[in-house]
Write an enzyme that holds these catalytic residues in place. Sequence first.
Site, short mmCIF file in Angstrom:
data_model
loop_
_atom_site.label_atom_id
_atom_site.label_comp_id
_atom_site.label_asym_id
_atom_site.label_seq_id
_atom_site.Cartn_x
_atom_site.Cartn_y
_atom_site.Cartn_z
N SER A 30 -5.85 16.87 -2.72
CA SER A 30 -4.83 16.35 -1.80
C SER A 30 -5.04 14.84 -1.59
O SER A 30 -6.03 14.29 -2.05
CB SER A 30 -4.99 17.05 -0.44
OG SER A 30 -6.19 16.57 0.16
N THR A 33 -4.29 9.43 -3.78
CA THR A 33 -4.79 9.11 -5.14
C THR A 33 -4.42 10.20 -6.13
O THR A 33 -4.08 9.95 -7.29
CB THR A 33 -6.32 8.92 -5.11
OG1 THR A 33 -6.66 7.98 -4.09
CG2 THR A 33 -6.86 8.46 -6.45
N ASP A 88 -9.73 15.64 -7.49
CA ASP A 88 -9.51 15.49 -6.06
C ASP A 88 -9.86 14.08 -5.65
O ASP A 88 -10.36 13.28 -6.47
CB ASP A 88 -10.38 16.52 -5.29
CG ASP A 88 -9.86 16.77 -3.88
OD1 ASP A 88 -10.33 17.71 -3.23
OD2 ASP A 88 -8.97 16.01 -3.44
N ASP A 91 -12.80 10.46 0.92
CA ASP A 91 -12.63 9.38 1.90
C ASP A 91 -13.73 8.34 1.79
O ASP A 91 -13.53 7.18 2.13
CB ASP A 91 -12.62 9.99 3.31
CG ASP A 91 -11.50 10.99 3.42
OD1 ASP A 91 -10.34 10.59 3.21
OD2 ASP A 91 -11.77 12.19 3.62
N LYS A 101 -15.18 14.22 2.66
CA LYS A 101 -13.83 14.70 2.41
C LYS A 101 -13.26 15.30 3.67
O LYS A 101 -14.00 15.67 4.57
CB LYS A 101 -13.86 15.77 1.31
CG LYS A 101 -14.12 15.21 -0.08
CD LYS A 101 -13.91 16.26 -1.17
CE LYS A 101 -12.50 16.80 -1.12
NZ LYS A 101 -11.45 15.74 -1.18
N GLY A 102 -11.92 15.36 3.70
CA GLY A 102 -11.29 15.99 4.86
C GLY A 102 -10.36 15.08 5.63
O GLY A 102 -9.74 15.50 6.60
N GLY A 103 -10.23 13.84 5.17
CA GLY A 103 -9.30 12.93 5.86
C GLY A 103 -7.89 13.48 5.86
O GLY A 103 -7.11 13.29 6.79
N GLU A 110 -9.79 22.69 -0.76
CA GLU A 110 -10.35 21.78 -1.79
C GLU A 110 -11.73 22.26 -2.21
O GLU A 110 -12.08 22.31 -3.39
CB GLU A 110 -10.42 20.36 -1.25
CG GLU A 110 -9.07 19.69 -1.10
CD GLU A 110 -9.15 18.37 -0.35
OE1 GLU A 110 -10.15 18.14 0.36
OE2 GLU A 110 -8.21 17.57 -0.48
O1 DER Z 1 -8.85 14.93 2.48
C1 DER Z 1 -9.46 14.59 1.45
O2 DER Z 1 -10.67 14.83 1.29
C2 DER Z 1 -8.68 13.86 0.42
O3 DER Z 1 -9.08 14.07 -0.82
C3 DER Z 1 -8.24 12.54 0.86
O4 DER Z 1 -8.73 12.16 2.09
C4 DER Z 1 -8.28 11.38 -0.10
O5 DER Z 1 -7.20 10.60 0.29
P1 DER Z 1 -6.66 9.34 -0.46
O6 DER Z 1 -6.66 9.64 -1.94
O7 DER Z 1 -5.28 9.20 0.10
O8 DER Z 1 -7.57 8.22 -0.09
#
Ligand code: DER
Length: 235
Positions: A30, A33, A88, A91, A101-103, A110
Amino acid sequence: HGIEESKRAAAVQAVRENFPPDPRFVGIGSGTTIVYVVEAINALEQDVSRVCFVPTGHQSRQLILDAGLKAVQFDSIPEEAVLDICFDGADEVDEDLNCIKGGGACLFQEKLVAMRSKKFICVADQRKLQSRLLTSWPSIPIEVAPIAARQVLVRLRELGSPSPHLREGHTPNGSPLKTDQDFFIIDAPFPRLLTSSDRKSTSTSTSTTPRHNAGVSNNGADNDSRSEGRGKDGI
Ligand code: DER
Protein backbone atom coordinates in the site's frame (compact mmCIF):
# COMPACT_ATOMS: atom_id res chain seq x y z
CA HIS A 1 15.04 14.33 -8.69
CA GLY A 2 11.77 15.49 -7.20
CA ILE A 3 10.16 13.16 -4.67
CA GLU A 4 7.78 11.58 -7.19
CA GLU A 5 10.65 11.02 -9.62
CA SER A 6 12.67 9.38 -6.83
CA LYS A 7 9.77 7.08 -5.97
CA ARG A 8 9.30 6.15 -9.63
CA ALA A 9 13.06 5.53 -10.12
CA ALA A 10 13.18 3.27 -7.04
CA ALA A 11 10.08 1.39 -8.20
CA VAL A 12 11.33 0.85 -11.77
CA GLN A 13 14.68 -0.43 -10.51
CA ALA A 14 13.04 -2.72 -7.93
CA VAL A 15 10.72 -4.26 -10.55
CA ARG A 16 13.36 -4.57 -13.27
CA GLU A 17 15.82 -6.26 -10.92
CA ASN A 18 13.39 -8.54 -9.08
CA PHE A 19 10.21 -9.33 -11.00
CA PRO A 20 10.36 -13.11 -11.71
CA PRO A 21 10.14 -14.41 -15.32
CA ASP A 22 6.94 -16.39 -14.79
CA PRO A 23 5.40 -15.80 -11.33
CA ARG A 24 2.08 -17.25 -10.20
CA PHE A 25 1.34 -15.01 -7.18
CA VAL A 26 2.71 -11.49 -6.56
CA GLY A 27 1.86 -9.42 -3.45
CA ILE A 28 1.16 -5.70 -3.79
CA GLY A 29 1.48 -3.40 -0.75
CA SER A 30 0.00 0.00 0.00
CA GLY A 31 0.94 3.66 -0.11
CA THR A 32 2.03 5.97 -2.93
CA THR A 33 5.34 4.39 -3.99
CA ILE A 34 3.57 1.11 -4.78
CA VAL A 35 1.61 2.96 -7.47
CA TYR A 36 4.87 3.28 -9.43
CA VAL A 37 5.64 -0.40 -8.79
CA VAL A 38 2.36 -1.44 -10.46
CA GLU A 39 3.04 1.02 -13.30
CA ALA A 40 6.49 -0.54 -13.81
CA ILE A 41 5.02 -4.08 -13.76
CA ASN A 42 2.54 -3.09 -16.44
CA ALA A 43 5.41 -1.66 -18.52
CA LEU A 44 7.36 -4.93 -18.48
CA GLU A 45 7.85 -6.73 -21.79
CA GLN A 46 6.58 -10.01 -20.35
CA ASP A 47 2.89 -10.97 -20.33
CA VAL A 48 1.52 -10.57 -16.78
CA SER A 49 -2.14 -11.20 -17.67
CA ARG A 50 -2.10 -14.65 -16.02
CA VAL A 51 -0.31 -13.51 -12.87
CA CYS A 52 -2.45 -13.41 -9.69
CA PHE A 53 -1.76 -10.17 -7.80
CA VAL A 54 -2.55 -10.39 -4.09
CA PRO A 55 -3.68 -7.09 -2.52
CA THR A 56 -2.93 -6.00 1.05
CA GLY A 57 -6.06 -3.95 1.56
CA HIS A 58 -8.78 -1.96 -0.18
CA GLN A 59 -6.42 0.62 -1.76
CA SER A 60 -4.05 -2.05 -2.99
CA ARG A 61 -6.90 -4.09 -4.54
CA GLN A 62 -8.26 -1.02 -6.32
CA LEU A 63 -4.76 -0.22 -7.63
CA ILE A 64 -4.43 -3.73 -9.10
CA LEU A 65 -7.90 -3.64 -10.71
CA ASP A 66 -7.42 -0.11 -12.09
CA ALA A 67 -4.20 -1.31 -13.74
CA GLY A 68 -6.20 -4.06 -15.50
CA LEU A 69 -4.39 -6.80 -13.56
CA LYS A 70 -5.91 -9.88 -11.95
CA ALA A 71 -6.53 -9.51 -8.18
CA VAL A 72 -6.82 -12.62 -5.98
CA GLN A 73 -7.68 -12.26 -2.30
CA PHE A 74 -5.21 -13.69 0.22
CA ASP A 75 -7.74 -16.28 1.48
CA SER A 76 -8.46 -17.47 -2.08
CA ILE A 77 -4.90 -18.63 -2.69
CA PRO A 78 -4.59 -22.45 -2.71
CA GLU A 79 -3.51 -23.61 0.77
CA GLU A 80 -0.19 -25.09 -0.35
CA ALA A 81 0.72 -22.07 -2.50
CA VAL A 82 3.18 -19.34 -1.53
CA LEU A 83 3.72 -16.02 -3.27
CA ASP A 84 6.72 -15.76 -5.58
CA ILE A 85 7.42 -12.20 -4.43
CA CYS A 86 5.76 -9.17 -2.86
CA PHE A 87 6.46 -5.47 -3.30
CA ASP A 88 5.67 -2.87 -0.65
CA GLY A 89 6.70 0.50 0.70
CA ALA A 90 7.87 1.63 4.13
CA ASP A 91 7.84 4.74 6.25
CA GLU A 92 11.46 4.50 7.35
CA VAL A 93 14.33 2.05 6.75
CA ASP A 94 17.65 1.72 8.58
CA GLU A 95 20.98 0.44 7.31
CA ASP A 96 20.20 -3.07 8.57
CA LEU A 97 17.05 -2.98 6.40
CA ASN A 98 14.73 -2.86 9.39
CA CYS A 99 11.56 -1.00 8.45
CA ILE A 100 8.86 1.01 10.12
CA LYS A 101 5.59 0.23 8.37
CA GLY A 102 2.01 1.17 8.99
CA GLY A 103 1.82 4.82 7.99
CA GLY A 104 -0.91 3.75 5.59
CA ALA A 105 -2.70 1.60 8.22
CA CYS A 106 -2.42 -1.54 6.07
CA LEU A 107 0.37 -3.21 8.00
CA PHE A 108 -1.62 -6.27 9.11
CA GLN A 109 -2.35 -7.58 5.59
CA GLU A 110 1.02 -6.33 4.35
CA LYS A 111 2.78 -8.49 6.94
CA LEU A 112 0.40 -11.40 6.27
CA VAL A 113 1.32 -11.31 2.57
CA ALA A 114 5.03 -10.67 3.20
CA MET A 115 5.26 -13.66 5.56
CA ARG A 116 3.84 -15.91 2.82
CA SER A 117 6.18 -14.60 0.10
CA LYS A 118 9.47 -16.13 -0.95
CA LYS A 119 10.91 -12.63 -1.35
CA PHE A 120 9.92 -9.26 0.13
CA ILE A 121 10.97 -6.18 -1.84
CA CYS A 122 10.60 -2.92 0.09
CA VAL A 123 10.64 0.08 -2.26
CA ALA A 124 11.73 3.27 -0.51
CA ASP A 125 13.24 6.44 -1.92
CA GLN A 126 16.24 8.07 -0.27
CA ARG A 127 14.11 10.15 2.12
CA LYS A 128 13.20 6.98 4.04
CA LEU A 129 16.77 5.81 4.78
CA GLN A 130 18.01 6.79 8.24
CA SER A 131 20.97 5.53 10.28
CA ARG A 132 18.49 4.42 12.93
CA LEU A 133 14.74 3.99 13.07
CA LEU A 134 12.49 6.64 14.65
CA THR A 135 14.64 9.46 13.29
CA SER A 136 12.25 10.90 10.71
CA TRP A 137 9.23 8.65 11.46
CA PRO A 138 8.45 9.36 15.13
CA SER A 139 6.37 6.36 16.18
CA ILE A 140 5.74 2.65 15.78
CA PRO A 141 2.29 1.87 14.29
CA ILE A 142 0.59 -1.11 15.93
CA GLU A 143 -2.72 -2.66 14.85
CA VAL A 144 -4.87 -3.72 17.80
CA ALA A 145 -8.26 -5.24 18.45
CA PRO A 146 -10.46 -2.43 19.82
CA ILE A 147 -11.20 -4.40 23.00
CA ALA A 148 -7.44 -4.67 23.70
CA ALA A 149 -6.56 -1.05 22.91
CA ARG A 150 -6.58 0.34 26.47
CA GLN A 151 -4.44 -2.53 27.78
CA VAL A 152 -1.94 -2.17 24.93
CA LEU A 153 -1.69 1.59 25.56
CA VAL A 154 -0.81 0.85 29.19
CA ARG A 155 1.83 -1.71 28.20
CA LEU A 156 3.36 0.66 25.64
CA ARG A 157 3.76 3.34 28.30
CA GLU A 158 5.45 0.71 30.52
CA LEU A 159 7.73 -0.08 27.56
CA GLY A 160 8.81 3.56 27.53
CA SER A 161 6.57 5.20 24.98
CA PRO A 162 5.82 8.73 26.26
CA SER A 163 2.49 9.20 24.49
CA PRO A 164 1.04 6.20 22.66
CA HIS A 165 -2.31 7.13 21.12
CA LEU A 166 -5.08 5.86 18.87
CA ARG A 167 -4.82 7.16 15.31
CA GLU A 168 -7.66 9.57 14.57
CA GLY A 169 -10.20 8.60 11.95
CA HIS A 170 -11.46 10.90 9.20
CA THR A 171 -15.08 10.96 10.40
CA PRO A 172 -16.42 14.25 11.82
CA ASN A 173 -17.27 12.59 15.16
CA GLY A 174 -13.53 12.06 15.78
CA SER A 175 -13.79 8.29 16.20
CA PRO A 176 -10.53 6.38 15.88
CA LEU A 177 -9.38 5.17 12.46
CA LYS A 178 -10.58 1.63 11.60
CA THR A 179 -8.40 -0.65 9.46
CA ASP A 180 -9.65 -3.08 6.77
CA GLN A 181 -9.99 -5.57 9.62
CA ASP A 182 -12.08 -3.05 11.63
CA PHE A 183 -9.19 -2.82 14.14
CA PHE A 184 -7.57 0.32 15.57
CA ILE A 185 -4.06 1.65 14.94
CA ILE A 186 -2.00 2.82 17.89
CA ASP A 187 0.94 5.09 17.07
CA ALA A 188 3.56 4.72 19.80
CA PRO A 189 6.36 7.30 19.78
CA PHE A 190 9.74 6.11 21.04
CA PRO A 191 13.18 7.74 21.17
CA ARG A 192 15.48 6.79 18.27
CA LEU A 193 16.38 3.10 18.36
CA LEU A 194 19.91 1.83 18.92
CA THR A 195 21.50 0.29 15.81
CA SER A 196 23.38 -2.99 15.87
CA SER A 197 26.66 -1.01 15.77
CA ASP A 198 25.54 1.09 18.77
CA ARG A 199 24.96 -2.09 20.72
CA LYS A 200 28.35 -3.54 19.71
CA SER A 201 30.04 -0.41 21.07
CA THR A 202 28.37 -0.71 24.47
CA SER A 203 30.05 -3.62 26.28
CA THR A 204 27.05 -4.29 28.49
CA SER A 205 23.57 -3.16 27.72
CA THR A 206 20.97 -3.15 30.46
CA SER A 207 17.81 -4.04 28.69
CA THR A 208 14.68 -2.36 29.97
CA THR A 209 12.59 -4.84 28.04
CA PRO A 210 10.17 -6.25 30.57
CA ARG A 211 10.46 -10.00 31.13
CA HIS A 212 7.01 -10.55 29.74
CA ASN A 213 5.90 -8.55 26.66
CA ALA A 214 2.31 -9.50 27.34
CA GLY A 215 0.06 -8.64 24.45
CA VAL A 216 2.35 -6.26 22.66
CA SER A 217 3.83 -6.79 19.25
CA ASN A 218 6.26 -3.90 19.41
CA ASN A 219 8.46 -4.86 16.49
CA GLY A 220 11.57 -4.33 18.57
CA ALA A 221 10.59 -0.84 19.63
CA ASP A 222 12.22 -1.18 23.06
CA ASN A 223 15.08 1.26 23.35
CA ASP A 224 17.97 -0.65 24.82
CA SER A 225 18.01 -3.60 22.55
CA ARG A 226 16.08 -4.67 19.49
CA SER A 227 13.87 -7.59 20.36
CA GLU A 228 13.86 -9.82 17.33
CA GLY A 229 10.56 -9.10 15.62
CA ARG A 230 7.38 -9.29 17.64
CA GLY A 231 7.10 -9.43 21.42
CA LYS A 232 6.82 -12.94 22.88
CA ASP A 233 3.07 -12.80 23.19
CA GLY A 234 2.54 -10.36 20.34
CA ILE A 235 -1.02 -9.82 19.17
O1 DER B 1 1.84 1.77 5.47
C1 DER B 1 2.91 1.36 4.98
O2 DER B 1 3.72 0.67 5.62
C2 DER B 1 3.18 1.74 3.57
O3 DER B 1 3.90 0.86 2.88
C3 DER B 1 3.40 3.18 3.39
O4 DER B 1 3.43 3.90 4.57
C4 DER B 1 4.47 3.67 2.45
O5 DER B 1 3.94 4.86 1.96
P1 DER B 1 4.57 5.73 0.82
O6 DER B 1 5.04 4.79 -0.28
O7 DER B 1 3.40 6.56 0.39
O8 DER B 1 5.67 6.50 1.44
